[in-house]
Design a protein around this motif. Structure first.
Motif, PDB file in Angstrom:
ATOM      1  N   SER A  93     -48.485  -1.493  21.044  1.00 49.73           N
ATOM      2  CA  SER A  93     -46.876  -1.272  20.031  1.00 49.73           C
ATOM      3  C   SER A  93     -48.747  -0.417  18.918  1.00 49.73           C
ATOM      4  O   SER A  93     -47.915   0.465  17.973  1.00 49.73           O
ATOM      5  N   THR A  97     -47.425   3.485  17.836  1.00 45.28           N
ATOM      6  CA  THR A  97     -47.388   3.560  16.582  1.00 45.28           C
ATOM      7  C   THR A  97     -47.189   4.718  15.604  1.00 45.28           C
ATOM      8  O   THR A  97     -47.400   5.583  15.110  1.00 45.28           O
ATOM      9  N   PRO A 121     -39.509  -2.225  19.904  1.00 50.17           N
ATOM     10  CA  PRO A 121     -39.328  -2.849  18.406  1.00 50.17           C
ATOM     11  C   PRO A 121     -39.165  -0.611  18.039  1.00 50.17           C
ATOM     12  O   PRO A 121     -38.551  -0.842  16.103  1.00 50.17           O
TER      13      PRO A 121
END
Ligand code: UDP
Length: 416
Positions: A93, A97, A121
């Motif tokens: 992640s 990101t 997400p």
């Protein structure tokens, strides 16, 4: 496209033949390289299993390998990695990101889990290739299955939540549909074979005085069925069996190697069975080409690269009729599929083939043709690319098409 591949236990840079280092490592490395050749930007994320590894390294074939810290930086059996998948996902992640891929392709169920946790997400499209499925493993191994108990449940969840599933063979499609995955969300893209590395011998110099040679290759684990190959050898006179695979070239201390030696003694063939341990992937074509027949007798096999490598070398294969072999080996054309997993059935198929040089040559030629026609990594990359591209949102697809028309290399695309 900017493609992230996730392979939690199987690094594309690892040596092959150990308990957990085999087909997946080859698959990920070759697919990443072939996608780079098609102009994509590919990063492979794998667990850091040694303190000596750099955080980030570019492989000679042009893809990036990122070593993500998750659990102790030491080798851990793949079945024990589940508790570290939360940390692994957190690492993914963080990377995604900062530097967002267009699409993620996960290999094996635990990679699929970490990928869903990290990519969900961030709304990055995901594809998963399970390679092996927990339900199949449980069916064949029963109480000997060392997978975490939750595997089959988690696998079903991953298959349902990933945007698409790539199965490596039609047998796997049947299993996935049985698990409730809609057929329209599944594509079949097999593994490939490096056709430059695995080639038929230039000239076959037959030595009529040499005894027959069978070669079997794989990780030294019971499911590879080397015990069946040894038992069959007892009914194949004047023939030796070479078994390659293991953590090292010397497997004298290996528990499975010891078990196999005992079986060879029990069947009176100890003098005709050689366990040669780990063979470097570079030397594998020579070993396969030295065989009259390559023998693949696993109890089950999600895909199975070894028969494909043998086929590319023009060597006929005798294989148990399981999993991926049902697609790769054409019975009576490129080799023989044995439907009964008994030493007598395997021995019968091998004896007939050894006795008929014309048939062996014919099968070998058809096998090499088939490997070229369907299983080059270039072709597999095209098929994979088609699936990955189909998941991109419209603006990205349009931009890719524009770039392709310009003749420019496919590169970074920012979604607005
Ligand atoms: N392999 C190797 N050296 C060895 C044993 C295996 O290079 O000593 C390679 C083999 O050539 C093949 C892979 O490891 O490319 C095994 O893949 P396969 O799909 O047959 O089995 P898996 O490991 O996925 O169960």
């Amino acid at each position: 496209m900017r493609i992230a591949m996730v392979s939690e236990h199987a690094s594309p840079l690892a040596a092959l033949g150990g308990i957990d280092a085999g087909g997946q490592n080859v698959h990920v490395a070759a697919l990443a390289a072939a996608l780079v050749d098609r102009g994509h930007d590919v990063s492979v994320f794998t667990r850091r299993d040694s303190t000596d590894l750099p955080d980030d390294v570019t492989a000679p074939d042009g893809y990036r390998v990122v070593h993500v810290p998750a659990g102790p930086p030491a080798p851990i059996a793949k079945d024990d990695l589940l508790p570290f998948m939360g940390d692994f996902a957190a690492g993914l992640s963080e990377h995604w990101t900062a530097d967002r891929p267009d699409v993620v392709h996960a290999h094996f169920w635990m990679s699929g889990l970490a990928t869903q946790l990290a990519a969900g997400p961030l709304a990055i499209p995901t594809v998963v290739t399970f390679r092996a499925l927990g339900v199949v493993k449980k069916r064949h191994q029963g109480t000997r299955d060392t997978s975490p108990l939750s595997r089959t449940k988690i696998e079903r969840l991953i298959a349902r939540s990933a945007d698409h599933v790539i199965a490596t063979c039609s047998d796997e499609v049947t299993e996935l549909v049985r698990m409730g995955i809609p057929r329209r969300r599944i594509s079949v893209v097999p593994c490939g074979v490096d056709l430059e590395q695995f080639q038929p011998a230039a000239i076959a110099s037959a030595d009529p005085t040499r005894r027959g040679r069978l070669v079997a290759v794989g990780r030294l684990v019971p499911r590879k069925g080397f015990d069946l190959a040894i038992a069959a050898l007892a009914s194949v006179p004047d023939t030796e069996l070479i078994i390659a695979g293991g953590e090292r070239s010397d497997v004298s201390d290996d528990a499975e190697a010891k078990r196999l030696r005992q079986i060879a003694v029990a069947h009176g063939v100890a003098d005709r069975v050689r366990l040669v341990g780990q063979v470097s992937h570079e030397s594998m074509p020579d070993l396969l080409r030295s065989a009259d027949v390559v023998l693949c007798t696993p109890t089950y096999e999600p895909f199975g690269l070894v028969p494909l490598e043998a086929m590319a070398c023009g060597i006929p294969v005798v294989a148990t009729a399981v999993g991926g072999f049902l697609d790769t080996v054409i019975d009576g054309v490129t080799g023989v599929l044995v439907h009964r997993r008994t030493p007598a059935a395997v021995a019968d198929a091998v004896r007939r083939l050894l006795a008929d040089e014309g048939r062996r040559t014919g099968y070998g030629m058809s096998a090499a043709d088939r490997a070229h026609a369907r299983y080059s990594w270039e072709q597999i990359a095209v098929d994979t690319e088609r699936v990955l591209r189909s998941l991109l949102p419209e603006p990205v697809v349009a931009q890719h098409a524009e770039m392709a028309e310009d003749g420019t290399r496919d590169g970074r695309l920012d979604l607005v």
